[in-house]
Every structure is written in structure tokens, then in C-alpha cells.
Design a protein around this motif. Structure first.
Motif, PDB file in Angstrom:
ATOM      1  N   VAL A  70       1.003   1.741   8.892  1.00 45.48           N
ATOM      2  CA  VAL A  70       0.669   1.657  10.396  1.00 45.48           C
ATOM      3  C   VAL A  70      -0.450   2.614  10.291  1.00 45.48           C
ATOM      4  N   THR A  71      -1.459   2.097  11.522  1.00 47.72           N
ATOM      5  CA  THR A  71      -2.616   2.554  11.709  1.00 47.72           C
ATOM      6  C   THR A  71      -2.874   3.207  12.638  1.00 47.72           C
ATOM      7  N   ALA A  72      -3.247   4.631  13.150  1.00 50.43           N
ATOM      8  CA  ALA A  72      -3.213   5.287  14.022  1.00 50.43           C
ATOM      9  C   ALA A  72      -3.526   4.717  15.794  1.00 50.43           C
ATOM     10  N   ALA A  73      -3.157   4.772  16.599  1.00 50.30           N
ATOM     11  CA  ALA A  73      -4.076   4.218  17.644  1.00 50.30           C
ATOM     12  C   ALA A  73      -5.526   4.852  17.663  1.00 50.30           C
ATOM     13  N   GLU A  74      -5.130   6.402  17.818  1.00 56.92           N
ATOM     14  CA  GLU A  74      -6.447   6.934  18.051  1.00 56.92           C
ATOM     15  C   GLU A  74      -6.653   7.415  16.379  1.00 56.92           C
ATOM     16  N   PRO A  75      -7.285   7.285  15.887  1.00 56.62           N
ATOM     17  CA  PRO A  75      -7.230   8.390  14.269  1.00 56.62           C
ATOM     18  C   PRO A  75      -7.612   9.255  14.215  1.00 56.62           C
ATOM     19  N   ALA A  76      -8.283  10.123  14.833  1.00 57.05           N
ATOM     20  CA  ALA A  76      -9.217  11.313  14.820  1.00 57.05           C
ATOM     21  C   ALA A  76      -8.198  12.262  15.568  1.00 57.05           C
ATOM     22  N   SER A  77      -6.713  11.896  15.950  1.00 55.81           N
ATOM     23  CA  SER A  77      -5.580  12.209  16.639  1.00 55.81           C
ATOM     24  C   SER A  77      -4.818  12.373  15.482  1.00 55.81           C
ATOM     25  N   GLY A  78      -4.878  11.351  14.475  1.00 62.57           N
ATOM     26  CA  GLY A  78      -3.363  11.258  13.450  1.00 62.57           C
ATOM     27  C   GLY A  78      -2.026  10.006  14.299  1.00 62.57           C
ATOM     28  N   GLU A 109       0.973  -1.283  -0.430  1.00 60.13           N
ATOM     29  CA  GLU A 109       0.063   0.375   0.000  1.00 60.13           C
ATOM     30  C   GLU A 109       0.542   1.141   0.420  1.00 60.13           C
ATOM     31  N   PRO A 110       0.504   2.279  -0.794  1.00 60.82           N
ATOM     32  CA  PRO A 110       1.164   3.989  -1.038  1.00 60.82           C
ATOM     33  C   PRO A 110       1.468   3.632   0.955  1.00 60.82           C
ATOM     34  N   ILE A 111       2.697   5.076   0.882  1.00 63.88           N
ATOM     35  CA  ILE A 111       3.101   6.068   2.522  1.00 63.88           C
ATOM     36  C   ILE A 111       1.370   6.694   2.236  1.00 63.88           C
ATOM     37  N   GLU A 121       5.333   7.546  16.990  1.00 61.15           N
ATOM     38  CA  GLU A 121       6.207   6.802  16.882  1.00 61.15           C
ATOM     39  C   GLU A 121       6.067   5.863  16.278  1.00 61.15           C
ATOM     40  N   GLU A 122       4.361   6.248  15.874  1.00 61.52           N
ATOM     41  CA  GLU A 122       3.432   5.732  14.450  1.00 61.52           C
ATOM     42  C   GLU A 122       4.255   6.203  13.019  1.00 61.52           C
TER      43      GLU A 122
END
Lengths: 776, 41
Positions: A302-310, A79-81, A314-315
Motif C-alpha cells: 500500500v502506497t501512502a497518498a501523501e508520502p510525506a505524511s505517511g 513485497e514485505p510489509i 485507512e491505508e
């Protein structure tokens, strides 16, 4: 080398082209650089690179429609960056925004109609170029349709923060000021055009007729806009953004891009220069950068643990590490020489050209030009087939022609060639008892220097197996002159070889050296030439008792001069098979093979690079190597590699510990050549040959011999110094060491020797040389 | 050569004339350029 040829050549190198993400981004954000900054945790730098191309970074970091991702090389793997998420963390974490520069104001005025993203971009960019900007916005706020985006996605404070930039520039903003026939309009479009030097129209998705623009529309009622310049049918009016893209195709990135493209057009229009010249790389395009993705493993996004914050830091770092940092550099990865100078061929080609063009000053690129092995690997691995060797060799020829070649570069190799083409080594004979030759054996100067004992064995074997007479030619093929750019000397050498060969009746030439083979094949079109290995593959090997060697695993090194000789390479493998050995193919083999550090006279010019080349090659496998070139064998052995010359394996006994055979020094090499000639004359032709008697007997300890070899000083040079000093009395006495010091300049180089008499000879303690002349 | 010049004294004698070498001005030439230096002679 003229400019046109230079441009043609350097255009083959694609390294300067942007990665797919940057080319795909309509405003060409340096995504690779930004991601590199994120890897280092330098969000200020990441933000700087993002903001450099994006005028409203807070807004775009939340709503960009990411054309960049379609160009990401990772599309071919997984998948693209997640580029926009990385832009967001840069915008959020940046502590120090870049400073603004206000240019001096010009007199020309530009009207911007509509304060959406395209209009505001054009307004900001034109302000930065010094134009006086007046914005006419029909509503009471800046931003146009971005206010329709939910606040959860686009926080309003980011809009205010980004647009606060207009307070720092002298931009006049007229809110609630419609242009055209709309209700509350203060001015017709025609009047506006009369009052301004240029107009940008970025009114978004509007019913055009209501604006009464008087501009040409197509059959569908859309405004006719030039896709390259964004010019409309009216000379000074340009348009872009959603009015061009259409309501269904709104795109924040393309709107900003339109604002930038229009800025370039308006600036050109106001300066009275061409609107259309050199505009190929604006907006999204497909890059021609090649990036090798062989061996790259898939890695999930890499998926953000808190999607709303981005992403957190580390991510972001993890996702940044998925970036391939796309670049080509296929040749640089393959070649230690190209890597050594920390650039790539496009840059080098320019440096070579500049080096050739300067009249006064320091020629910085001399050593770089003279260090290339001319092996052709770069051309083979380059997606555009750019050959640095071709450029370097041509540069050397021009340097020689202009008298700008530093004499130290190739002088020793050329003197060595002169020795090999002197009476000390040259020999042209028919086989004893024959007056004609069906074939002629040309063993090469370097094989005679490295493995003198096999020359007679090969010759005798050929004489036994070939009917019709096998002649012998000893000499040097002229490769050093060719590689040194000495065209006249090379032509002269080749002509002499051709003359000698014709005097033997133009027989088929059988050589034991890949360089001779390559030189003859390329430059003597009338000569029929073959290497001993293809011949032996056909006629069989001399399986004598003494040629036996225990079967073992051997890694083959193909010489760079055989790069395109597939049949020869196959014959070598066949022969190793017949000898019972297991063959290991090196990662770089056959047409992808590397140089041993001798090609192009690299080892004489730049030992540091040559040793890098050798050491990289010999570490490709733990197995013993086998080569079919004397110089490849000697260069690898000189750095401690166990390596066989195939000719030794066929014609010698392994009791001699062939893989560890000592490499002869430069003096010994010449001595070996001379002995090959005299022993052949004595043993094959039965002639009486008198050895030249040296007047001076010298004793040289091994450590001094090594120093002399490193400094390319021959025993013969040392003897000349001592002979001169002893016959003239021109010498110094070092009273502390109780040694003599003397110098002598036979031709161009001055040699110094520290020595002391011992018995009937002299012990040499040190030797050095220089080309500087003492004039008074 | 520069190492020699950098030393305070050298114990070198011309064998022909038996005179110790002393520092003196000499001219060197390389690729058409001249360099005046002080060396033992």
C-alpha cells in the motif's frame, strides 16, 4: 514422562517461535501484535508494543533501517510489509503512552561515554534496572549522529520528545565533557574506569587513538569487542553502536540493540553471574517458525497518498491486512480436537506433563488427554513431526498405572471389548472338512456389529477362492484396551489372540477391519496379516448378480489406521474402479487422512469433539462417501451423511439402500455379534446352538433407546435391573406416573430404570446410571 | 438425583414396606471421596 523427554518432544513444536519480522528485528519488536492492534484501530496498543522494545519510539519510527522486513514471509510472495510506516502511525496516533516505573536505586555506578543511540539506550535500560548512571557527552546535546539526518525526515520535536524521558529518571548528564586525550577532556579513560563499577563506550565513529583507551585493537585498528557480550579487553568495559558497526554500517536499530545487549552484560557483570550463558537469541536471528503460505495471493504494497505524511488510518489498515500474522498451527488447522482446546501441542504437552505431576488438586487435563483420537495426523502435518497421540497415549498408560484414570472415561468401551472377547462372540475354527488353515478370516467385532449379514458371504467367498482351508476367528483385536492405556489388559488380549491363532497353525490372517490390521501388524510381529482389499485386488471380486450397483461418484475416506498403508489404499481405489465408480479424492486423503471420531475412543470420552471431527469430515464433499471401516461408516452415517461401507457394496444389493443403512445402537451391536456367531455355527458348521433365553421381556420405545445409547446403557443392563427388582421386590412406586423405579449395581455402575408392567413384559420409560456409591 | 432432592415433595412409595420416601441424610462415595447429602430415602 520425565522433564527431559517432555522438553525433547515440545521442542518439536515451533509455534512458540517468533515470526520472521520479530526475529529479524535486532530488538525483537512484536510486529505481529502491533499490526494486529492496527487492524483493530488500537494505536495505543500498537504503540505500547513498539515502545516496549524501542526506547525512543518517535525517532525510530522515522529512521529505522528495518531489519524486520528481511524476515517478512511476504518476501516469498511479493513485497514485505511496510513495517516502519506502520510504526510511524502508531507513534503519531497514540493518545496514551505507557506509564514509567522507577525502580529503587542501587549503589553501583555505570558511566556511559557518548550519548548516541547506543549509549542512550544503555543509559536508559540500566537506569530502569536501578543503576546510577552518569553520561559523558563530548558535544552539547544528546543523540550523536541522528542530528545529521534532515529535519524533513526526522522532525526535531520528536528527538526532544523522546529524550525528555531522561528528565524523569535520575540520570546525570555531563555535556561538553570529553573523555580521553581529546581537547577539553576532563578525565582520562583510565581514571573513569577507576571511578565507576562499569563503563559503556558508545562514542560513535571516532579515531580510537585519540581517545587513549588502552583497549585492545585488531590489525585494522578496530576495537576488539566480543560479538555476543560486547565486552572489550578490559573487564568492566563494554562497547557498541557505531564504534563496533563502523562508519559505513551505521544502523539505528543495531545501535539500539547494542545498547540493550550491553545492558544485559553490564547487569550480569555487576551481579557476578555468567556473561555468556543463554545468549543465543539476542540481536537479529532467523526464526524456526514454520508458516504455510500455500494459496496466499500476491497483494501490492500500500502506497501512502501523501508520502510525506505517511499512511492515513485507512491505508495503514490496508497494509496491516497484508500481514500474514505468521504462525504454524498446521496441526491445529487440520485437527478439530487440537483446535477445540484453543492451544497448540507445545502448550498441551506442558499441560499433560503438569497433569501427570500433580499429587493433589484437580486434574484439569484428564479429558483433553482422553479425547485425542491418536490418529497421527498431527505428526504427519507438523514440520517437526510432533505426535500428540504419542503423548496422550503414554499419559493414559501412566494414569492407569497410577490408578488416576477416571473410570467413566473408557469403561463402556472396555466392557464392549469384554463382550466381544467372551464366549458370546469368540470363535476359532478351521473350515468345515479341513484340519488345517492356509488362511484365517478375522472379520472384526465392529464389522460383525455393523454389517452382520456380510460376514458369512465374505467367509464363503474366501473358502471358494482359497485352497488349503480358510479358518475363522471371531473376537476383538484389543484396540480399545490399547487406546485406553490399559497395557496389561491389552497384552493379555493380544496373548490370547496369538494363542488362538497358533492353535489354528499360525495361518495368514485376512481381516476386514483397518484397526485390527493395524493392531496385529504393529503388535504381533510373527503374524502375517493382510486386509481383504489387497487380497481381493489380487484374486478378483465376487461379481454375483446381487452385488450390482449403479456406477456413481464416490468420495473415499481412508481410515486413519491406514495412514501409511499406501498399497491398501491403492487396492481400495482399484476395487472401486472395477466396480465402475468414479472416485473423488477428499482434501485430506491417504497419509493425510483424518479420523472419523472413533479412534482413541474419542467418541466415548468426548462426544462434543467427536461430533466436531465427524461434521468437519463429512462436509468436505457433497458426494456420497465410501469407507472401508465399519466405525468410520457408522460415525458419518450417524450425523446424516450418505456413506457406504465398501464391503456392503461388494457383498450386498443396493436395493437395501446401503448408503442410508441405519446405524445399530450399542445393544444391537452386541446382539448382532452374538447372532453372527450362532448363525455361522448353524449354517456353516451345521451345529445346533441354543439361544440364551432372557427371563425378562422388555419393550423399549425408540426415544428411550436413543437416550440409553447416549448414556451407554445396554438393554441387558435394563433387564438386569428389572429382573432384580421383580425377584426381590426392591423397587419404588411413583404414584403420580403409576410406574416403578428400581436400581441395580451389577459391577461398578449403578443403573436406574423407570418401568411399568405390560402383558408378559415391561415397558421401559427411562434409564440412567451413575458411578457414585451410596454408602449409608 | 439433584432434581429429585430439589423438589418439595415426591410421591414415591417403597413397594416392600408401603412407606413414602422422606428427606434424610445419606453418604455418597466417589473415587475415594465422601459426600454427605440430603436425599429422599
Amino acid at each position: 514422562m520425565d522433564q527431559q523427554l517432555l522438553r525433547k518432544r515440545e521442542a518439536k513444536c515451533v509455534q512458540d517461535n517468533p515470526p520472521g519480522c520479530t526475529a529479524g528485528c535486532p530488538v525483537h519488536v512484536d510486529v505481529r501484535g502491533m499490526i494486529d492492534a492496527i487492524r483493530k484501530g488500537d494505536y495505543d496498543k500498537g504503540y505500547e508494543l513498539f515502545h516496549k522494545m524501542v526506547p525512543f519510539p518517535g525517532i525510530i519510527s522515522r529512521i529505522c533501517d528495518q531489519h524486520c522486513r528481511t524476515g517478512c514471509k511476504r518476501n516469498e510472495i511479493d513485497e514485505p510489509i511496510s513495517i516502519n510506516a506502520l510504526e510511524k502511525i502508531c507513534a503519531d496516533k497514540c493518545q496514551n503512552a505507557p506509564k514509567l516505573v522507577r525502580p529503587p536505586l542501587k549503589n553501583q555506578k555505570v558511566a556511559v561515554v557518548g550519548a548516541g543511540l547506543s549509549g542512550l539506550t544503555a543509559a536508559l535500560e540500566l537506569t530502569r534496572k536501578g543503576y546510577r548512571i552518569v553520561i559523558f557527552e563530548a558535544t552539547g546535546r544528546l543523540g550523536g549522529s541522528i542530528w545529521n539526518i534532515p529535519e524533513s525526515r526526522l522532525p526535531r520535536e520528536l528527538i526532544h520528545k523522546d529524550f525528555a524521558i531522561f528528565e524523569k529518571f535520575p540520570v546525570e548528564i555531563n555535556y561538553n565533557t570529553a573523555i580521553g586525550n581529546r581537547g577539553g577532556s576532563i578525565m582520562s579513560f583510565a581514571s573513569l574506569c577507576e571511578n565507576f563499577d562499569a563503563v559503556f563506550l558508545g562514542v560513535g565513529c571516532k579515531e580510537l587513538n585519540s581517545l587513549d583507551l588502552g583497549l585492545e585493537q585488531d590489525a585494522s585498528g578496530n576495537l576488539v569487542i566480543d560479538p555476543v557480550t560486547l565486552a572489550t579487553s578490559q573487564t568492566k568495559v563494554f562497547a557498541g553502536g557505531s564504534i563496533r558497526l563502523g562508519c559505513e554500517n551505521r544502523s539505528p536499530a543495531l545501535s539500539i540493540s547494542d545498547g540493550k545487549i550491553a545492558t544485559i552484560s553490564i547487569d550480569r557483570f555487576l551481579q557476578g553471574v555468567s556473561l555468556t550463558a543463554n545468549r543465543g537469541k539476542e540481536g537479529s536471528y532467523k526464526t524456526s517458525l514454520y508458516t504455510n503460505i500455500a494459496g496466499v495471493k500476491p497483494q501490492p504494497i500500500v502506497t501512502a497518498a501523501e508520502p510525506a505524511s505517511g499512511y492515513n488510518e485507512e491505508e495503514a489498515a490496508q497494509e496491516a491486512n497484508r500481514c500474514l500474522s505468521c504462525e504454524c498451527k498446521e496441526c491445529v488447522k487440520a485437527c478439530e480436537y487440537l483446535a477445540h482446546y484453543r492451544g497448540y501441542p507445545k502448550k498441551y504437552a506442558r499441560e499433560v506433563y503438569n497433569n501427570l505431576s500433580i499429587v493433589m488438586g484437580i486434574h484439569h487435563a484428564n479429558k483433553m488427554i482422553n479425547s485425542c483420537s491418536l490418529c497421527g495426523l498431527c505428526e504427519h502435518v507438523c514440520p517437526g513431526n510432533l505426535n500428540m497421540g504419542e503423548i496422550c497415549q503414554e499419559a493414559r498408560q501412566m494414569m492407569v498405572a497410577k490408578g488416576k484414570m477416571p473410570p467413566s472415561a473408557h469403561e463402556f468401551a472396555l466392557r464392549d471389548m469384554q463382550f466381544s472377547n467372551s464366549d458370546r462372540f469368540v470363535l476359532n475354527r478351521h473350515q468345515p472338512g479341513f484340519t488345517a488353515s492356509k488362511m484365517v478370516f478375522y472379520p472384526s467385532c465392529q464389522l460383525a456389529a455393523s454389517s452382520p449379514h456380510v460376514i458369512k458371504k465374505i467367509y464363503n467367498f474366501l473358502c471358494e477362492r482359497i485352497d488349503g482351508g480358510v479358518g475363522l476367528m471371531l473376537g476383538c483385536c484389543g484396540a480399545p484396551a490399547n487406546w485406553a492405556g490399559q497395557e496389561d489388559l491389552y497384552k493379555e488380549t493380544v496373548q490370547k489372540i496369538e494363542q488362538d491363532w497358533r492353535s489354528l497353525g499360525s495361518p495368514r490372517v485376512i481381516t476386514a477391519c483397518p484397526s485390527c490390521f493395524s493392531m496385529f501388524k504393529r503388535n504381533l510381529p510373527d503374524m502375517s496379516v493382510e486386509m481383504i482389499w489387497t487380497l481381493f485386488d489380487r484374486i478378483g471380486l465376487p461379481f454375483s448378480e446381487e452385488s450390482g450397483m449403479e456406477p456413481k461418484k464416490l468420495a473415499i475416506h481412508d481410515s486413519c489406521t491406514t495412514r501409511h498403508e499406501d498399497q491398501l489404499q491403492t487396492s481400495v481405489r482399484n476395487i472401486l474402479g472395477k466396480l465402475g465408480h468414479n472416485i473423488e479424492e477428499l482434501p485430506h486423503n491417504r497419509d493425510n487422512t483424518t479420523c472419523c471420531g472413533y479412534g482413541g475412543l474419542m467418541i466415548y470420552v468426548n462426544k462434543e469433539v467427536a461430533h466436531k471431527v465427524i461434521n468437519k469430515r463429512i462436509k468436505e464433499s457433497e458426494a456420497d462417501y465410501v469407507t472401508y471401516c465399519a466405525m468410520c461408516r457408522d460415525n458419518f452415517a450417524s450425523q446424516g451423511k450418505r456413506v457406504y461401507h465398501l464391503v456392503d457394496m461388494v457383498f450386498s444389493n443396493d436395493q437395501d439402500n446401503l448408503a442410508e443403512q441405519e446405524v445399530p445402537g450399542y445393544s444391537q451391536r452386541q446382539e448382532n455379534r452374538a447372532r453372527v456367531k450362532t448363525s455361522l455355527l448353524r449354517e456353516v458348521w451345521g451345529e445346533t446352538v441354543e439361544e440364551p433365553q432372557s427371563d425378562v421381556k422388555v419393550i423399549i420405545p425408540p426415544s428411550v433407546r436413543q437416550v440409553m445409547d447416549d448414556r451407554t446403557i445396554l438393554v441387558d443392563d435394563v433387564k438386569k435391573v428389572i429382573a432384580h427388582a421383580e425377584s426381590t421386590g426392591n423397587k419404588l412406586k411413583d404414584l403420580e406416573k403409576d410406574q416403578f423405579i428400581a436400581y441395580y449395581q451389577p459391577v461398578a455402575v449403578t443403573y436406574w430404570v423407570e418401568y411399568s408392567p405390560q402383558d408378559d413384559g415391561f415397558v421401559v420409560h427411562n434409564a440412567y446410571s451413575h458411578r457414585i456409591k451410596i454408602t449409608e | 438425583m439433584s432434581n429429585h432432592a430439589g423438589q418439595q415433595t415426591v410421591n414415591l412409595v417403597c413397594v416392600k414396606c408401603g412407606i413414602n420416601l422422606t428427606l434424610g441424610k445419606i453418604a455418597l462415595e466417589y473415587l475415594g471421596s465422601n459426600f454427605p447429602v440430603e436425599l429422599y430415602k
